[in-house]
Scaffold this motif. Structure first.
Motif, PDB file in Angstrom:
ATOM      1  N   GLU A  86      79.485  53.287  31.155  1.00  0.00           N
ATOM      2  CA  GLU A  86      78.459  53.087  30.141  1.00  0.00           C
ATOM      3  C   GLU A  86      78.918  53.534  28.752  1.00  0.00           C
ATOM      4  O   GLU A  86      78.577  52.919  27.750  1.00  0.00           O
ATOM      5  N   ILE A  87      79.697  54.615  28.711  1.00  0.00           N
ATOM      6  CA  ILE A  87      80.071  55.192  27.420  1.00  0.00           C
ATOM      7  C   ILE A  87      81.349  54.574  26.876  1.00  0.00           C
ATOM      8  O   ILE A  87      81.456  54.287  25.682  1.00  0.00           O
ATOM      9  N   LEU A 125      78.908  56.841  34.432  1.00  0.00           N
ATOM     10  CA  LEU A 125      78.715  57.253  33.049  1.00  0.00           C
ATOM     11  C   LEU A 125      79.884  56.816  32.175  1.00  0.00           C
ATOM     12  O   LEU A 125      79.696  56.440  31.020  1.00  0.00           O
ATOM     13  N   TRP A 173      77.717  63.922  27.215  1.00  0.00           N
ATOM     14  CA  TRP A 173      76.605  63.109  27.723  1.00  0.00           C
ATOM     15  C   TRP A 173      76.133  63.632  29.078  1.00  0.00           C
ATOM     16  O   TRP A 173      74.926  63.678  29.345  1.00  0.00           O
ATOM     17  N   THR A 195      68.551  53.728  25.675  1.00  0.00           N
ATOM     18  CA  THR A 195      69.960  53.911  26.044  1.00  0.00           C
ATOM     19  C   THR A 195      70.140  55.141  26.925  1.00  0.00           C
ATOM     20  O   THR A 195      70.902  55.119  27.901  1.00  0.00           O
ATOM     21  N   ARG A 211      71.690  55.149  30.801  1.00  0.00           N
ATOM     22  CA  ARG A 211      72.849  55.955  31.199  1.00  0.00           C
ATOM     23  C   ARG A 211      72.450  57.031  32.210  1.00  0.00           C
ATOM     24  O   ARG A 211      73.268  57.426  33.055  1.00  0.00           O
ATOM     25  N   TYR A 269      74.260  57.410  35.817  1.00  0.00           N
ATOM     26  CA  TYR A 269      74.799  58.695  36.267  1.00  0.00           C
ATOM     27  C   TYR A 269      74.221  59.093  37.616  1.00  0.00           C
ATOM     28  O   TYR A 269      74.915  59.639  38.480  1.00  0.00           O
TER      29      TYR A 269
END
Length: 787
Positions: free
Chosen positions: A169-170, A166, A95, A150, A154, A158
């Protein structure tokens, strides 16, 4: 490049919040060496300054979403990566690589001198374009939750907190708690499978989930299956409403097939670029052409760019009668009604006598003088613009999928785009317009019924009702006076975006930019919009439905070949359902029309419609007539028109009747009480015996007995010597009755309560006749023989 480095080092990005020169600002625009700052303070003002002036200020500091200070130098916190699993750590790194490519144009592991891939160059493409491209790419690569929204969320996390943000979020922990993802998938599948079923509650869904887990993961059922309390919490986390399970089936299907947020509004920048067409019930009862109350249906077309109702047609909506395939008398919106509505949109709507002067185009915000110069038909027209559709959006109704509607749109150079099935958002503007019409027009009209039977008044049809033509006239006036001239929430002024404007004002703005070219159709061209049939001309003419048309000009085509392969002698005959008095044969060799009149028109002598003819045909059939009896049907049409002109009959007072329940049509066998008994024969009837005493003595009541004396009874008889003899009156005493005194006391001495046999037995019994002396017999003869 130097300015870019300065911005990167200082963390100055679009949307960043900062404190500078004693005020709080937000970065709005970054353009070269300059930055546009929007002030977040109430008394402050926006500023446009150099980036170096902002970053080099002594009080410059970045702020978070809560306007709290951030450290000037942000060190990426990667310590938590060591606590993640290998798969989660790799997912976070992937990501990060994609987010860096969105912002910088290049991934962090790019070679020196590499150029951005197509679509990711920040100098050529906006952030929105790069986000959309990255979302499509990541979905192709198999990333979950990779929509543009989304990715943007994110990306901001970040930028604000580095890898630590991050990670949150993930890998925040499963949104559905400790429930296995496989169970969640099965639950969502069961919810989707139950959309078209009858309504139920959550307990049924829980039972089905248990069966699904048992079927798919039988060995792991005990570890995977959740408790009932956890199941209800899971429904809440998945945003599955328990009340939604009780909704009607069509509502659940519409909700499941609705638009997925974030919603994208329908946008059109030119007049007629997109026109949405649909039909709906108008919730009004009117008087039909036959003089009877009918429901009505509205078919309308609205221009998306200006929100102008360019056409509206009201038609009756009644069910037909008869078996399937031979049903007559039914009426609803047909393809010709939709075509006639398109024809309305191509011509100005003339104002009617009695309308408000404010409903005229010359009193509205439309550029009346310029429109009259372009199209002289605008003189005296209503305040409704003429907009030629370029594309129409329709649903999958039969009227819009018909060959006739498609041919007319092709002839007028109109593109037809069908909406997706059960997706109301594809034509949401016309749906919203229908709701507004029912709220602002229908409920204020006599005969309003409400949206369903539960909301209908008890005596709607007993009051005054408008005819179909009068109701159409009222709607046209309301469109020109109210809808077109009131501000619409979906329209904004291009000069003052905070100001809502009316459809006529938006039309005036757009027509000034692109101009107006009227499309004038001649009567010769208008007939090509009518429905047609290919028929052969005979000596009797042509037959449309169960009507015959003929004329001298039409007879010239009897037995004549069309010259078109596959049609033979069948010529194209056009007709109008709203004026079926005439039909027109199109001679393609001369490009001319040949008309023919209904042969029994003299019996009607009035204007009539196809629907009136069908109602008259139905009445004749129910009266025992034939469908081919055109003369009788024509007289019935004339009678229906006369009934409509005469109006309803004078109401008679109704006498209330006692309600004894509904009449039941039951075939119950009735037992015949004389079944098996032969008819009497007069020769075998025996004459009844005659009475030997007068009826007055038979019906005479017995005198009450005298009380017995105090003396002793008679020794011989055992009775009181002064008592009345037992044979007084010629009737035996109780001791003479072989059944005892109880019977006498029950029935009385001269009672007729017994049967006929008892009466005759009492009269003719020898034991009841006392002995009579010869002297007594002589005395009776002297008295005339009376007993």
């Amino acid at each position: 490049m130097r300015q870019t480095d300065t911005q990167e080092q200082a963390g100055l990005r679009l949307g960043a919040r900062l404190r500078w020169q004693g005020g709080t600002y937000r970065v709005l625009v970054l353009q070269g060496a300059e930055v546009q700052l929007g002030c977040l303070d109430e008394q402050g003002a926006d500023a446009r300054v150099l980036v170096e002036a902002v970053v080099g200020a002594d009080d410059f500091v970045l702020l978070d979403a809560d306007l709290q200070e951030l450290e000037r130098e942000q060190v990426t916190d990667a310590s938590r990566l060591s606590l993640l699993s290998e798969a989660d750590s790799q997912l976070v790194r992937d990501w990060e690589r994609h987010l860096r490519e969105i912002d910088d144009g290049l991934p962090p592991d790019a070679d020196e001198g590499a150029v951005p891939r197509p679509g990711y160059d920040p100098r050529l493409f906006t952030v929105r374009q790069r986000l959309a491209l990255k979302a499509a790419e990541m979905k192709t690569l198999g990333f979950k939750h990779a929509s543009a929204g989304t990715i943007e969320r994110r990306r901001r996390a970040y930028q604000a907190r580095g890898v630590f943000g991050l990670i949150r979020e993930i890998v925040p922990g499963s949104p559905w708690g400790r429930t296995d993802e496989r169970v969640v998938k099965l639950l969502l599948a069961e919810v989707k499978a139950g959309l078209g079923e009858s309504d139920g509650d959550a307990s049924r869904l829980y039972d089905r989930l248990q069966a699904a887990v048992q079927r798919e993961y039988k060995a792991e059922y005990d570890q995977l299956m959740v408790s009932r309390a956890t199941f209800y919490r899971l429904l809440k986390r998945l945003d599955v409403s328990v009340d939604a399970l009780h909704w009607p089936t069509d509502r659940r299907l519409d909700e499941a097939n609705g638009a997925v947020p974030p919603y994208t509004p329908t946008i059109a920048r030119r007049l007629g670029e997109q026109v949405q067409i649909d039909s709906t019930g108008l919730d009004i009862i009117a008087i039909g052409d036959d003089g009877r109350p009918v429901q009505v249906e509205l078919t309308a077309a609205i221009d998306v760019a200006s929100r102008t109702i360019i056409g509206a047609m009201i038609v009756p909506k009644v069910p037909g009668r008869g078996p399937r395939g031979r049903r007559l008398g039914g009426r609803a919106t047909r393809s010709f009604d939709a075509v006639l509505m398109l024809a309305q949109a191509l011509a100005p709507m003339p104002a009617r006598p009695g309308w408000s002067p404010q409903a005229l185009a010359e009193r509205s915000e439309m550029p009346y003088a310029d429109l009259v110069a372009c199209d002289p038909r605008m003189v005296g027209a209503a305040a409704r613009p003429v907009i030629r559709p370029r594309m129409v959006v329709v649903d999958h109704g039969k009227i819009f999928n018909s060959e006739h509607f498609d041919d007319v749109c092709r002839m007028l150079h109109i593109k037809v785009r069908p909406a997706r099935e059960r997706t109301a958002t594809d034509k949401a503007i016309i749906e919203s317009t229908f709701n507004a019409i029912k709220r602002r027009f229908s409920q204020h009209v006599a005969g309003y019924t409400g949206s369903d039977l539960r909301r209908r008044g008890k005596h709607v049809t007993d009051g005054p009702l408008w005819s179909l033509n009068e109701l159409q006239d009222l709607l046209n006036e309301w469109i020109a006076l109210d809808w077109q001239q009131k501000p619409h929430d979906g329209l904004r002024s291009p000069f003052l975006p905070g100001l809502t404007i009316s459809p006529n004002r938006m039309y005036a703005t757009l027509v000034a930019a692109e101009g107006h070219v009227p499309l004038t159709l001649t009567p010769h061209e208008n007939r090509k919009l009518l429905p047609f049939q290919h028929l052969k001309v005979t000596d009797k003419g042509v037959r449309i439905g169960n009507r015959t048309y003929n004329s001298e000009a039409l007879q010239e085509y009897k037995g004549k070949h069309t010259g078109i392969a596959g049609q033979g002698k069948r010529w194209q005959i056009r007709y109008s359902p709203y004026a079926p008095r005439f039909v027109w044969l199109w001679d393609h060799t001369k490009d001319d029309w040949v008309d023919a009149e209904f042969i029994h028109q003299r019996l009607i002598s009035d204007e009539w419609t196809q629907w009136t003819w069908e109602q008259a045909t139905l009445n004749v059939l129910e009266d025992g007539g034939r469908k081919e009896d055109e003369r009788r049907i024509a007289r019935e049409v004339s009678a229906l028109r006369e009934r409509a002109r005469r109006g309803p009959d004078v109401p008679r007072p109704r006498v209330p009747q006692l309600f004894t329940g509904p009449a039941l049509d039951l075939d119950v066998p009735v037992v015949d009480p004389y079944e098996g008994i032969p008819d009497p024969d007069p020769a075998t009837v025996v004459r009844a015996p005659a009475l030997t005493m007068a009826a007055e003595h038979l019906m005479h009541a017995t005198r009450p007995a005298s009380p017995p004396p105090a003396g002793p009874p008679d020794a011989e008889t055992g009775q009181d010597p002064e008592s009345e003899p037992a044979d007084a009156g010629g009737v035996a005493g109780p001791d003479d009755d072989p059944r005892g005194s109880a019977h006498t006391q029950r029935s009385g001495a001269l009672s007729l309560r017994g049967g006929a046999a008892e009466v005759f037995g009492m009269i003719h019994s020898p034991a009841r006749q006392p002995a009579r002396s010869p002297d007594a017999l002589g005395d009776e003869e002297d008295d005339g023989g009376n007993p």
